[in-house]
Structure formats: structure tokens, C-alpha cells
Design a protein around this motif. Structure first.
Motif, PDB file in Angstrom:
ATOM      1  N   LEU A   1     -55.558  -4.606   0.249  1.00  0.00           N
ATOM      2  CA  LEU A   1     -55.407  -5.795   1.074  1.00  0.00           C
ATOM      3  C   LEU A   1     -54.793  -5.481   2.431  1.00  0.00           C
ATOM      4  O   LEU A   1     -55.208  -6.046   3.454  1.00  0.00           O
ATOM      5  CB  LEU A   1     -54.555  -6.831   0.338  1.00  0.00           C
ATOM      6  N   CYS A   2     -53.828  -4.567   2.466  1.00  0.00           N
ATOM      7  CA  CYS A   2     -53.220  -4.186   3.747  1.00  0.00           C
ATOM      8  C   CYS A   2     -54.227  -3.482   4.645  1.00  0.00           C
ATOM      9  O   CYS A   2     -54.245  -3.684   5.869  1.00  0.00           O
ATOM     10  CB  CYS A   2     -51.997  -3.300   3.515  1.00  0.00           C
ATOM     11  N   LEU A   3     -55.065  -2.640   4.057  1.00  0.00           N
ATOM     12  CA  LEU A   3     -56.096  -1.969   4.847  1.00  0.00           C
ATOM     13  C   LEU A   3     -57.070  -2.969   5.447  1.00  0.00           C
ATOM     14  O   LEU A   3     -57.402  -2.914   6.632  1.00  0.00           O
ATOM     15  CB  LEU A   3     -56.846  -0.958   3.978  1.00  0.00           C
ATOM     16  N   VAL A   4     -57.560  -3.891   4.622  1.00  0.00           N
ATOM     17  CA  VAL A   4     -58.505  -4.895   5.124  1.00  0.00           C
ATOM     18  C   VAL A   4     -57.845  -5.769   6.179  1.00  0.00           C
ATOM     19  O   VAL A   4     -58.457  -6.095   7.210  1.00  0.00           O
ATOM     20  CB  VAL A   4     -59.043  -5.746   3.958  1.00  0.00           C
TER      21      VAL A   4
ATOM     22  N   PRO B   1     -59.512  -6.202  16.203  1.00  0.00           N
ATOM     23  CA  PRO B   1     -60.199  -6.803  17.356  1.00  0.00           C
ATOM     24  C   PRO B   1     -59.442  -7.981  17.969  1.00  0.00           C
ATOM     25  O   PRO B   1     -59.551  -8.219  19.180  1.00  0.00           O
ATOM     26  CB  PRO B   1     -61.532  -7.282  16.747  1.00  0.00           C
ATOM     27  N   ARG B   2     -58.693  -8.733  17.190  1.00  0.00           N
ATOM     28  CA  ARG B   2     -58.002  -9.910  17.705  1.00  0.00           C
ATOM     29  C   ARG B   2     -56.662  -9.553  18.339  1.00  0.00           C
ATOM     30  O   ARG B   2     -56.363  -9.980  19.449  1.00  0.00           O
ATOM     31  CB  ARG B   2     -57.786 -10.927  16.565  1.00  0.00           C
ATOM     32  N   ALA B   3     -55.878  -8.772  17.631  1.00  0.00           N
ATOM     33  CA  ALA B   3     -54.536  -8.447  18.124  1.00  0.00           C
ATOM     34  C   ALA B   3     -54.497  -7.165  18.943  1.00  0.00           C
ATOM     35  O   ALA B   3     -53.572  -6.960  19.732  1.00  0.00           O
ATOM     36  CB  ALA B   3     -53.573  -8.328  16.936  1.00  0.00           C
ATOM     37  N   GLY B   4     -55.495  -6.307  18.769  1.00  0.00           N
ATOM     38  CA  GLY B   4     -55.485  -5.009  19.438  1.00  0.00           C
ATOM     39  C   GLY B   4     -55.124  -3.914  18.451  1.00  0.00           C
ATOM     40  O   GLY B   4     -54.276  -4.110  17.572  1.00  0.00           O
ATOM     41  N   TRP B   5     -55.784  -2.784  18.586  1.00  0.00           N
ATOM     42  CA  TRP B   5     -55.563  -1.692  17.632  1.00  0.00           C
ATOM     43  C   TRP B   5     -54.194  -1.054  17.793  1.00  0.00           C
ATOM     44  O   TRP B   5     -53.709  -0.384  16.882  1.00  0.00           O
ATOM     45  CB  TRP B   5     -56.655  -0.640  17.784  1.00  0.00           C
ATOM     46  N   ASN B   6     -53.550  -1.250  18.958  1.00  0.00           N
ATOM     47  CA  ASN B   6     -52.200  -0.723  19.169  1.00  0.00           C
ATOM     48  C   ASN B   6     -51.130  -1.775  18.927  1.00  0.00           C
ATOM     49  O   ASN B   6     -49.938  -1.506  19.116  1.00  0.00           O
ATOM     50  CB  ASN B   6     -52.064  -0.183  20.599  1.00  0.00           C
ATOM     51  N   ASP B   7     -51.531  -2.956  18.529  1.00  0.00           N
ATOM     52  CA  ASP B   7     -50.561  -4.017  18.278  1.00  0.00           C
ATOM     53  C   ASP B   7     -49.703  -3.668  17.057  1.00  0.00           C
ATOM     54  O   ASP B   7     -50.195  -3.077  16.087  1.00  0.00           O
ATOM     55  CB  ASP B   7     -51.304  -5.324  18.016  1.00  0.00           C
ATOM     56  N   PRO B   8     -48.409  -3.999  17.094  1.00  0.00           N
ATOM     57  CA  PRO B   8     -47.533  -3.688  15.951  1.00  0.00           C
ATOM     58  C   PRO B   8     -48.022  -4.256  14.630  1.00  0.00           C
ATOM     59  O   PRO B   8     -47.821  -3.647  13.580  1.00  0.00           O
ATOM     60  CB  PRO B   8     -46.189  -4.309  16.360  1.00  0.00           C
ATOM     61  N   ARG B   9     -48.691  -5.420  14.669  1.00  0.00           N
ATOM     62  CA  ARG B   9     -49.188  -5.989  13.416  1.00  0.00           C
ATOM     63  C   ARG B   9     -50.301  -5.135  12.815  1.00  0.00           C
ATOM     64  O   ARG B   9     -50.355  -4.928  11.597  1.00  0.00           O
ATOM     65  CB  ARG B   9     -49.697  -7.421  13.658  1.00  0.00           C
TER      66      ARG B   9
ATOM     67  N   PHE C   1     -51.583  -0.783   8.708  1.00  0.00           N
ATOM     68  CA  PHE C   1     -51.989   0.556   8.275  1.00  0.00           C
ATOM     69  C   PHE C   1     -50.811   1.320   7.657  1.00  0.00           C
ATOM     70  O   PHE C   1     -50.976   2.048   6.667  1.00  0.00           O
ATOM     71  CB  PHE C   1     -52.567   1.343   9.449  1.00  0.00           C
ATOM     72  N   ALA C   2     -49.631   1.170   8.265  1.00  0.00           N
ATOM     73  CA  ALA C   2     -48.454   1.858   7.734  1.00  0.00           C
ATOM     74  C   ALA C   2     -48.104   1.346   6.337  1.00  0.00           C
ATOM     75  O   ALA C   2     -47.792   2.138   5.427  1.00  0.00           O
ATOM     76  CB  ALA C   2     -47.266   1.675   8.683  1.00  0.00           C
ATOM     77  N   LEU C   3     -48.166   0.031   6.147  1.00  0.00           N
ATOM     78  CA  LEU C   3     -47.891  -0.528   4.822  1.00  0.00           C
ATOM     79  C   LEU C   3     -48.918  -0.050   3.795  1.00  0.00           C
ATOM     80  O   LEU C   3     -48.568   0.234   2.646  1.00  0.00           O
ATOM     81  CB  LEU C   3     -47.894  -2.053   4.889  1.00  0.00           C
TER      82      LEU C   3
END
Length: 473
Positions: A224-227, A234-242, A247-249
Motif C-alpha cells: 500500500l505504501c508503494l502504491v 505526479p500530483r505532489a512531485g517525485w521530490n515531495d516529502p510525502r 517510498f521510505a515507509l
């Protein structure tokens, strides 16, 4: 095995099934059918859902990936639940929950409830699909009666996807909510019949003592975290902390899952099974085939309905050549594997799929699509890919391990197939939302080619199983 008073244990000497056993078989096969059509009914309905609820493609994909994630990440846990609590009570409870989730999904006014019901229904399928097969093996006498029952069960499973396309194409034209509501009364009817026909298990059988909830939760959380991270890119940006945090989680939960399974006295999956290279390659190849296939259909349903103006029913009919051939070949897959070898069939199927993706038009407008020349060749090649490779992947995967571990290998294989679908669909939707149709199509091609590369080493030696295995997918 002790049966209820309503289910006879004997059949005629020629293998004909008694009326009660036919009733049991139709209950199990009927449930297998509604499990198998859950993805296809959602595919055709996606544009209608997006318009009604105002969802972007990265949110819409959860309707597909949520079900696959629930099915795949909890399949092994579902087997453990059944082993501890028993087949009959778990099967009956899963039917009721499936019906309730279907109604809740049909009434959803926002994405959160709809996605949650899809995950729950995936878990219900993880409980009933393999359990139905186990009930058949135990309730039907070995020989012609069991072979006939397994053939019917496999045929219903293979026909589920094609049936879902037609049902959804018709019902979505009325309203997409009917597409999600119609399985509810079907599941309730199956429940009422199952109350009378599903046999009880004998007491005293050795059962596992631990559910391994930690193993199940960490695997589900990883998926679920990966998905979630992929869909937020695309919405928040690939460098966005969320996005990065997702990915880290996922990495943390994945490491936790490995640790839990290594230290648990009764793990859901013994990790030493990963040492069987043929099993791992088969699982990865099937995951790539299933994931790329559903991803292409995701792109196609958006293009055909939103940009080419096809109706939901026309879209469902357009997809039939990619699914109907599997229905007609389901009963012959074991013979094909025995005659040609699984490796050759897999290589041929894994070649047909990316070739079909390459032929699909990459035009973003979709206004000049001609079905006979632009879409049909791809659908025919996808149908051929599944006929050749999908059952062969499963047969090769289980034949690669000792007989006493084949059930465990099958669980690992089915988990990979479903999780591959969840991740591939999420990634394809993310690329589509961020870069458009053509780059997303190239991603689908790349996933298909990855499956081909995984399949090619199998040509070094041909696997010819002495007895065909039966897949529950």
C-alpha cells in the motif's frame, strides 16, 4: 473428512456427480466467477467513476490496484486463517463480507470508501479462491469425479474476466454503481446455498497455532505504501516529502516483513523457497504479464471511452479478444504444457505480449482509431499470450519445487501475480497522468519486455510436468 448431512460422499462408479455434489460445485465455481470478474468489471467502469466522483487517473487506478493489493498481500494470511478456523466458517463469512463491501462500494460518494471496499473484496477473494479449490479436492472422490469438478472450476475462473467485461459494459451504460452492486445479491445467494452444501471438516486435524498477523500487516503495508507513493508522484512531485516518505515507509515495512518471517516459528512464507530459481522466474514473469496486460487495458479504456467516444459496452466487447481465448483453452492448458513444454509456451507468450503493446497506437488524441487495424491486433496477441503462457507459468512454478512444498509455492506465485498487477497499474497511471498516453504505453512495453527477459533463461531446459497443475487464477 466429515461431511454435513446434506452433502453425499459417494458418486456413481463412472465418475458422474450426484445432484448434491453438482450443487456444491456450482456454489464454489460461481464464487470463483465473481472473484475473477472483479477486476474486469472495474476496468470498463473507470471513466464513468472518474467523471462522477471527479477522480484523476492516479486516483482511479486504486479501484484496480486496491483489489489486487488486498488479494495479493493477504493471500498467504488468508490461507493461514482458513487453516486455523476451518474452511466452512471462513468461506461463509467471506461471502457475507464480500456482499456487504459490494453494496458499500456502490454507495460510495468519495474515493476513500470505494478504495477501502476494493481492498476488502480483494481479501475476501484471498480467502475464498484457494479455499474453494481445497474443498473440491477434499469433497470430490479422486478420479473422474474430481477431474470433472476441477475442470468446471477452472473454466469458471478463466471465464470470469470475459464475463466481467460484458456485465460491466452493459451495467455501466446504466450507471457505474450497478456494476459494483450486482455481485452483492449473487454472493448472498451463494451464501444461502453454501450454508447447506459446503461440508464441515473433521476435528482433530493438526492446525497451525499462530496467525502471523505481523507478517500479514507488514506485507500489506509495504504494498500500500508503494502504491500510495507512486500515485502521489505526479500530483505532489517525485521530490515531495510525502512521495519520498511513502517510498521510505515501504522500504521499512519490507525489511520488517523479512525480519518477521525469518524469526517467526510459523511464518506465512518460508523464505528459503526463494532459492528455487525457476519458481522465482515464473512468479516474476507472470507478474510482468499480468501487470502489463491490466496496465494496457487501463490505458485503452480511458482512450476508447474518453477520447474515441466508445460506449462502455463497446469497450467491453473491444476487449473480449484479449480474454475470451483463455476461456476456450482453459481445459487444454495442461495438455499443451505436457506436449510442448512450459518453457517454450512461456517464451512464445512472453513474446506475443510486448509485440501487441508495440502495435497499439500511441496517438494521444485517439480520434482516428480504427478498431480492426489499431486495436484488434493488440487484443488478439494479448489473448494468445495468456493462452500460451499464463497456465504454463503456474505449472512451471509449482513443478520446480518438491511435491510437499507445491502448495506453498503456489501461494507465493499467486501473491506475485496480484502484487505485480497492483504496482504496474499504479506506475502506468502515474506516468499517464504526468507525461501522457505515449510514455505510459512505452512503460507497458518495458514491463512486457522485462517479462520476456525473465522467461528466456527457461529455454535452456524444457519442463514437461507429468501431471498438469490447476491454477486458481
Amino acid at each position: 473428512m466429515t461431511f454435513s448431512t446434506h452433502t453425499p460422499t459417494t458418486t456413481p462408479s463412472d465418475g458422474r456427480l450426484s445432484p448434491a455434489l453438482w450443487g456444491l460445485l456450482l456454489v464454489l465455481a460461481g464464487n470463483m466467477l465473481i472473484d475473477a470478474l472483479e477486476v474486469s468489471v472495474a476496468l470498463v467502469a473507470l471513466p464513468g467513476i472518474g467523471t462522477d466522483l471527479g477522480l484523476a487517473p492516479t486516483q482511479l487506478q486504486w479501484v484496480i490496484s486496491g483489489f489486487a493489493a488486498g488479494f495479493g498481500s493477504l493471500l498467504l494470511f488468508g490461507g493461514r486463517v482458513v487453516a486455523i478456523l476451518g474452511r466452512r466458517p471462513v468461506y461463509l463469512a467471506a461471502l457475507l463480507v464480500f456482499a456487504a463491501a459490494s453494496l458499500a462500494g456502490a454507495l460510495a460518494e468519495g474515493p476513500e470508501l470505494l478504495i477501502a471496499t476494493r481492498f476488502v473484496k480483494g481479501f475476501c477473494a484471498a480467502l475464498t479462491a484457494p479455499t474453494g479449490l481445497a474443498i473440491i479436492v477434499s469433497a470430490f472422490p479422486e478420479g473422474p469425479a474430481r477431474s470433472r469438478a476441477l475442470s468446471v472450476y477452472s473454466l469458471f475462473g478463466a471465464g470470469g474476466f470475459a464475463t466481467g467485461l460484458l456485465v460491466s459494459g452493459f451495467l455501466t451504460g446504466i450507471g457505474w454503481r450497478w456494476t459494483f452492486a450486482f455481485p452483492a445479491p449473487v454472493a448472498l445467494l451463494l451464501f444461502l446455498a453454501a450454508l447447506r452444501l459446503i461440508p464441515a471438516e473433521a476435528t482433530g486435524r493438526a492446525r497451525p497455532r499462530r496467525y502471523d498477523v505481523a507478517g500479514a500487516l507488514t506485507l500489506a503495508a509495504t504494498c500500500l505504501c508503494l502504491v500510495l507513493a507512486i500515485s502521489s508522484g505526479p500530483r505532489a512531485g517525485w521530490n515531495d516529502p510525502r512521495t519520498l516518505g511513502g517510498f521510505a515507509l515501504a522500504a521499512v515495512f519490507a525489511l520488517a516483513h523479512v525480519r518477521v518471517e525469518r524469526t517467526s516459528p510459523e511464518p506465512l512464507l518460508h523464505l528459503d523457497l526463494l532459492r528455487y530459481g525457476t519458481l522465482v522466474r515464473s512468479a516474476l514473469g507472470a507478474a510482468a504479464l499480468n501487470g502489463s496486460y491490466l496496465s494496457l487495458l487501463l490505458l485503452s479504456t480511458l482512450q476508447l471511452q474518453q477520447r474515441a467516444g466508445l460506449s462502455p459496452l463497446q469497450t467491453g466487447l473491444a476487449f473480449l479478444p484479449a480474454s475470451a481465448p483463455l476461456v476456450f483453452s482453459a481445459l487444454f492448458s495442461g495438455r499443451m504444457a505436457a506436449r510442448f513444454g512450459t518453457a517454450r509456451l512461456i517464451a512464445a507468450g512472453a513474446t506475443a505480449a510486448p509485440l501487441g503493446y508495440l502495435l497499439y497506437p500511441g496517438d494521444d488524441t485517439g480520434t482516428q482509431l480504427r478498431y480492426a487495424t489499431d486495436v484488434l491486433p493488440t487484443m488478439l496477441l494479448l489473448g494468445a499470450a495468456f493462452v500460451l503462457a499464463f497456465a504454463a507459468f503456474h505449472i512451471q512454478a509449482t513443478a520446480a519445487v518438491p511435491a510437499h512444498r507445491q502448495a506453498e509455492a503456489s501461494g507465493l506465485y499467486q501473491t506475485a501475480v496480484q502484487l505485480g498487477a497492483a504496482l504496474a497499474v499504479a506506475l502506468t497511471a502515474a506516468v499517464y497522468a504526468g507525461a501522457g498516453h505515449r510514455p505510459a504505453l512505452w512503460l507497458v512495453v518495458a514491463i512486457g519486455l522485462a517479462g520476456l527477459l525473465v522467461a528466456l533463461p527457461g529455454l535452456r531446459r524444457t519442463h514437461r510436468p507429468s501431471a498438469p497443475s490447476t491454477s486458481t487464477t
